[in-house]
Each structure stands twice: as C-alpha cells, then as structure tokens.
Design a protein around this motif. Structure first.
Motif, PDB file in Angstrom:
ATOM      1  N   VAL A 214      16.803 -29.403  -4.978  1.00 22.14           N
ATOM      2  CA  VAL A 214      15.301 -29.189  -4.898  1.00 22.14           C
ATOM      3  C   VAL A 214      15.141 -28.634  -3.440  1.00 22.14           C
ATOM      4  O   VAL A 214      14.494 -27.718  -3.357  1.00 22.14           O
ATOM      5  CB  VAL A 214      14.651 -30.941  -4.455  1.00 22.14           C
ATOM      6  CG1 VAL A 214      13.210 -30.729  -4.010  1.00 22.14           C
ATOM      7  CG2 VAL A 214      14.721 -31.593  -5.963  1.00 22.14           C
ATOM      8  N   ASP A 215      15.856 -28.971  -2.493  1.00 20.54           N
ATOM      9  CA  ASP A 215      15.693 -28.300  -0.941  1.00 20.54           C
ATOM     10  C   ASP A 215      16.328 -26.755  -1.036  1.00 20.54           C
ATOM     11  O   ASP A 215      15.390 -25.822  -0.651  1.00 20.54           O
ATOM     12  CB  ASP A 215      16.586 -29.135  -0.107  1.00 20.54           C
ATOM     13  CG  ASP A 215      16.054 -30.559   0.210  1.00 20.54           C
ATOM     14  OD1 ASP A 215      14.927 -30.427   0.108  1.00 20.54           O
ATOM     15  OD2 ASP A 215      16.659 -31.322   0.888  1.00 20.54           O
ATOM     16  N   PRO A 216      17.542 -26.607  -1.692  1.00 22.69           N
ATOM     17  CA  PRO A 216      17.722 -25.071  -1.620  1.00 22.69           C
ATOM     18  C   PRO A 216      16.677 -24.163  -2.349  1.00 22.69           C
ATOM     19  O   PRO A 216      16.126 -23.064  -2.076  1.00 22.69           O
ATOM     20  CB  PRO A 216      19.242 -25.158  -2.445  1.00 22.69           C
ATOM     21  CG  PRO A 216      19.532 -26.311  -2.093  1.00 22.69           C
ATOM     22  CD  PRO A 216      18.468 -27.534  -2.187  1.00 22.69           C
ATOM     23  N   TRP A 217      16.112 -24.588  -3.546  1.00 18.00           N
ATOM     24  CA  TRP A 217      15.041 -24.031  -4.431  1.00 18.00           C
ATOM     25  C   TRP A 217      14.020 -23.987  -3.654  1.00 18.00           C
ATOM     26  O   TRP A 217      13.213 -22.842  -3.881  1.00 18.00           O
ATOM     27  CB  TRP A 217      15.003 -24.377  -5.760  1.00 18.00           C
ATOM     28  CG  TRP A 217      16.339 -24.440  -6.708  1.00 18.00           C
ATOM     29  CD1 TRP A 217      16.345 -25.441  -7.849  1.00 18.00           C
ATOM     30  CD2 TRP A 217      17.046 -23.878  -6.841  1.00 18.00           C
ATOM     31  NE1 TRP A 217      17.262 -25.143  -8.502  1.00 18.00           N
ATOM     32  CE2 TRP A 217      17.880 -24.033  -7.897  1.00 18.00           C
ATOM     33  CE3 TRP A 217      17.780 -22.761  -6.014  1.00 18.00           C
ATOM     34  CZ2 TRP A 217      19.247 -23.370  -8.294  1.00 18.00           C
ATOM     35  CZ3 TRP A 217      18.983 -22.028  -6.161  1.00 18.00           C
ATOM     36  CH2 TRP A 217      19.706 -22.406  -7.474  1.00 18.00           C
ATOM     37  N   ARG A 218      13.613 -24.859  -2.772  1.00 19.61           N
ATOM     38  CA  ARG A 218      12.069 -24.855  -2.127  1.00 19.61           C
ATOM     39  C   ARG A 218      12.265 -23.639  -0.926  1.00 19.61           C
ATOM     40  O   ARG A 218      11.599 -22.959  -0.663  1.00 19.61           O
ATOM     41  CB  ARG A 218      11.961 -26.173  -1.366  1.00 19.61           C
ATOM     42  CG  ARG A 218      10.617 -26.169  -0.788  1.00 19.61           C
ATOM     43  CD  ARG A 218       9.434 -25.820  -1.463  1.00 19.61           C
ATOM     44  NE  ARG A 218       8.034 -25.803  -0.880  1.00 19.61           N
ATOM     45  CZ  ARG A 218       7.108 -26.678  -0.672  1.00 19.61           C
ATOM     46  NH1 ARG A 218       7.305 -27.736  -1.476  1.00 19.61           N
ATOM     47  NH2 ARG A 218       6.120 -26.540  -0.149  1.00 19.61           N
TER      48      ARG A 218
ATOM     49  N   GLY B 103      20.434 -24.167 -12.567  1.00 17.76           N
ATOM     50  CA  GLY B 103      21.712 -25.190 -12.544  1.00 17.76           C
ATOM     51  C   GLY B 103      21.741 -26.237 -13.359  1.00 17.76           C
ATOM     52  O   GLY B 103      20.865 -26.481 -14.087  1.00 17.76           O
ATOM     53  N   PRO B 104      22.815 -27.000 -13.272  1.00 20.35           N
ATOM     54  CA  PRO B 104      23.145 -27.971 -14.132  1.00 20.35           C
ATOM     55  C   PRO B 104      22.008 -28.896 -14.087  1.00 20.35           C
ATOM     56  O   PRO B 104      21.597 -29.323 -12.883  1.00 20.35           O
ATOM     57  CB  PRO B 104      24.555 -28.660 -13.849  1.00 20.35           C
ATOM     58  CG  PRO B 104      25.442 -27.378 -13.110  1.00 20.35           C
ATOM     59  CD  PRO B 104      23.892 -26.734 -12.307  1.00 20.35           C
ATOM     60  N   VAL B 105      21.726 -29.515 -15.228  1.00 17.68           N
ATOM     61  CA  VAL B 105      20.667 -30.917 -15.151  1.00 17.68           C
ATOM     62  C   VAL B 105      21.415 -31.995 -14.373  1.00 17.68           C
ATOM     63  O   VAL B 105      22.437 -32.193 -14.684  1.00 17.68           O
ATOM     64  CB  VAL B 105      20.600 -31.265 -16.946  1.00 17.68           C
ATOM     65  CG1 VAL B 105      19.723 -32.580 -16.871  1.00 17.68           C
ATOM     66  CG2 VAL B 105      19.762 -30.173 -17.615  1.00 17.68           C
TER      67      VAL B 105
ATOM     68  N   ASN C 252      29.321 -35.528  -5.372  1.00 19.65           N
ATOM     69  CA  ASN C 252      28.088 -34.937  -5.504  1.00 19.65           C
ATOM     70  C   ASN C 252      28.168 -34.471  -7.149  1.00 19.65           C
ATOM     71  O   ASN C 252      29.134 -34.025  -7.666  1.00 19.65           O
ATOM     72  CB  ASN C 252      27.591 -33.789  -4.717  1.00 19.65           C
ATOM     73  CG  ASN C 252      27.567 -34.040  -3.402  1.00 19.65           C
ATOM     74  OD1 ASN C 252      26.915 -35.270  -2.881  1.00 19.65           O
ATOM     75  ND2 ASN C 252      27.998 -33.314  -2.292  1.00 19.65           N
ATOM     76  N   PRO C 253      26.944 -34.701  -7.994  1.00 15.74           N
ATOM     77  CA  PRO C 253      27.033 -33.906  -9.184  1.00 15.74           C
ATOM     78  C   PRO C 253      27.402 -32.662  -9.277  1.00 15.74           C
ATOM     79  O   PRO C 253      27.077 -31.842  -8.515  1.00 15.74           O
ATOM     80  CB  PRO C 253      25.311 -34.044  -9.583  1.00 15.74           C
ATOM     81  CG  PRO C 253      25.044 -35.165  -8.866  1.00 15.74           C
ATOM     82  CD  PRO C 253      25.777 -34.836  -7.527  1.00 15.74           C
ATOM     83  N   PRO C 254      27.929 -32.058 -10.343  1.00 21.68           N
ATOM     84  CA  PRO C 254      28.302 -30.819 -10.532  1.00 21.68           C
ATOM     85  C   PRO C 254      27.249 -29.851 -10.420  1.00 21.68           C
ATOM     86  O   PRO C 254      26.109 -30.075 -10.879  1.00 21.68           O
ATOM     87  CB  PRO C 254      28.821 -30.637 -11.859  1.00 21.68           C
ATOM     88  CG  PRO C 254      29.244 -31.998 -12.244  1.00 21.68           C
ATOM     89  CD  PRO C 254      28.451 -33.088 -11.551  1.00 21.68           C
ATOM     90  N   GLY C 255      27.180 -28.680  -9.574  1.00 18.28           N
ATOM     91  CA  GLY C 255      26.200 -27.873  -9.401  1.00 18.28           C
ATOM     92  C   GLY C 255      25.311 -28.209  -8.161  1.00 18.28           C
ATOM     93  O   GLY C 255      24.411 -27.277  -7.716  1.00 18.28           O
ATOM     94  N   ASP C 256      25.402 -29.189  -7.448  1.00 20.60           N
ATOM     95  CA  ASP C 256      24.861 -29.361  -6.194  1.00 20.60           C
ATOM     96  C   ASP C 256      25.363 -28.336  -5.120  1.00 20.60           C
ATOM     97  O   ASP C 256      26.431 -28.155  -4.790  1.00 20.60           O
ATOM     98  CB  ASP C 256      25.089 -30.803  -5.544  1.00 20.60           C
ATOM     99  CG  ASP C 256      24.351 -31.739  -5.903  1.00 20.60           C
ATOM    100  OD1 ASP C 256      23.415 -31.617  -6.721  1.00 20.60           O
ATOM    101  OD2 ASP C 256      24.405 -32.873  -5.410  1.00 20.60           O
TER     102      ASP C 256
END
Length: 207
Positions: A193-197, A186-188, A52-56
């Motif tokens: 999307v789901d956690p922020w929602r 969080g990192p670009v 996973n990308p960093p920050g996921d």
C-alpha cells in the motif's frame, strides 16, 4: 570410679553422636541450597523472526524520478529494478512486482463510467486469469485519477514455470488531451500500500 568413668564415656559418646547428626543435617541443607541454586528459571523462548508475505517491497527501497516518453510527466520508480519496453509502455520489474508507465493522447478525461464500459473489456481480453475488482476515483497530488483494480495470472516463472495470482492497480490521470497510466502489480496478499501510494503520489505533469 568405674561408674564415674562409664558415665564420662557415655557422655562423650552422646556428644559425638550429636556432633555427627549436626554435620549430617548441615550437609543436607547445603545440598538443598545447592540444588536451589542450580534450578534456575527457564529461559524465555526466542522471539520468532518476522516474515513478510512474498512480494512485499522492503521499507529500504529507494525511489528515483523517471521521465515518461515525450517528457509528458515524471514519476518515481523503484531504483535498481529491471527496465524493459512493452510497446509504448516502460516496465520496471523486480522479482514478483511490476510498475508499468505509459503516456498516450486522450480527447477527454476518463471516468468511472467510461472505464467500466471500455477499459475493463480491453483489460479482460488481454489479461489471463482476469477477475474484476473496483472502479473508483481517487485523489493524488497530481489531481484525480480513475483507479481500476483487478486480479490476474502472472507470467510463468522462467525457471519453475509456475504462475501466481497478482493484485493489480491501474491509475489513469488526464491533463490537456493527454493521459498518464500507471499500472502496479504484485502477488495477492503482499502489503504494498505505501510503495504504491508513493509512486502514484509522485506523478508530476511537465506540460
């Protein structure tokens, strides 16, 4: 008699030669069969591990209710993240991600026009590496919110001194002269999307 014996000996020799030839052929076929058995189909390559990308934020992350200062509203925040105070805001941080929760009085509800005219200038002046994004109105369970997106330079890592580029989402909710502000970063490239929602959908006004 000699001729007959010679013929018998010759016949025996021919039978012996034929038998040896048959044995030799059998050995060759057996070896070939063994070779076919040993030559197994190649094993499929191992399945690559998912990265996973960093920050996921992991799917296993648990979120718990938090009551903002003054009891104005509650919102779910990630459990176990470090908590700190930044002026009137409460900040939750874990590695590369941050959730900032703030409540303040506001005479009127924010709009796209007011955010572009006022908020963006304030954010630009206080944000290193600021790059503007979109200003829109989104619907959440607590009602409409003005969402401001932008990019910013993260604080320097205390160990390496390095910084990264953050993707930031700022949500401004309003009710009866009060404003609730949630800022998520969080990192670009991180897919949050789901956690922020989940966080922005969890806001509940208490009065």
């Amino acid at each position: 008699m000699r001729t007959r014996r010679s013929m018998i000996h010759a016949g025996s020799a021919l039978l012996l030669i034929a038998a040896l030839a048959a044995c030799g052929g059998g050995t060759g076929r057996s070896a070939a069969a063994s070779g076919q058995t040993a030559a197994r189909a190649p094993s499929p390559p191992p399945t690559p591990k998912e990265t996973n990308p960093p920050g996921d934020i992991p799917d296993s992350q648990v979120f718990v209710p938090f009551t903002a200062a003054g009891g104005l509203f509650t919102v779910k925040v990630p459990e176990g993240w470090a908590r700190s105070q930044s002026g009137p805001a409460t900040v939750f941080t874990d590695k590369l991600n941050t959730v900032r929760v703030e409540a303040r009085p506001a005479a009127s509800a924010p709009t796209v026009a007011s955010a572009r005219a006022t908020e963006l200038a304030q954010i630009r002046s206080s944000t290193p590496g600021f790059t503007p994004g979109d200003v829109t109105v989104v619907q959440r369970k607590a009602g409409p919110a003005v969402r401001i997106t932008y990019r910013a330079q993260s604080p320097a890592n205390p160990v390496t001194g390095k910084t990264i580029q953050d993707a930031v989402e700022r949500y401004e909710f309003w009710k009866a002269g009060n404003e609730a502000i949630l800022t998520l970063s969080g990192p670009v490239g991180a897919d949050n999307v789901d956690p922020w929602r989940l966080v922005t959908d969890s806001l509940r006004w208490q009065r």
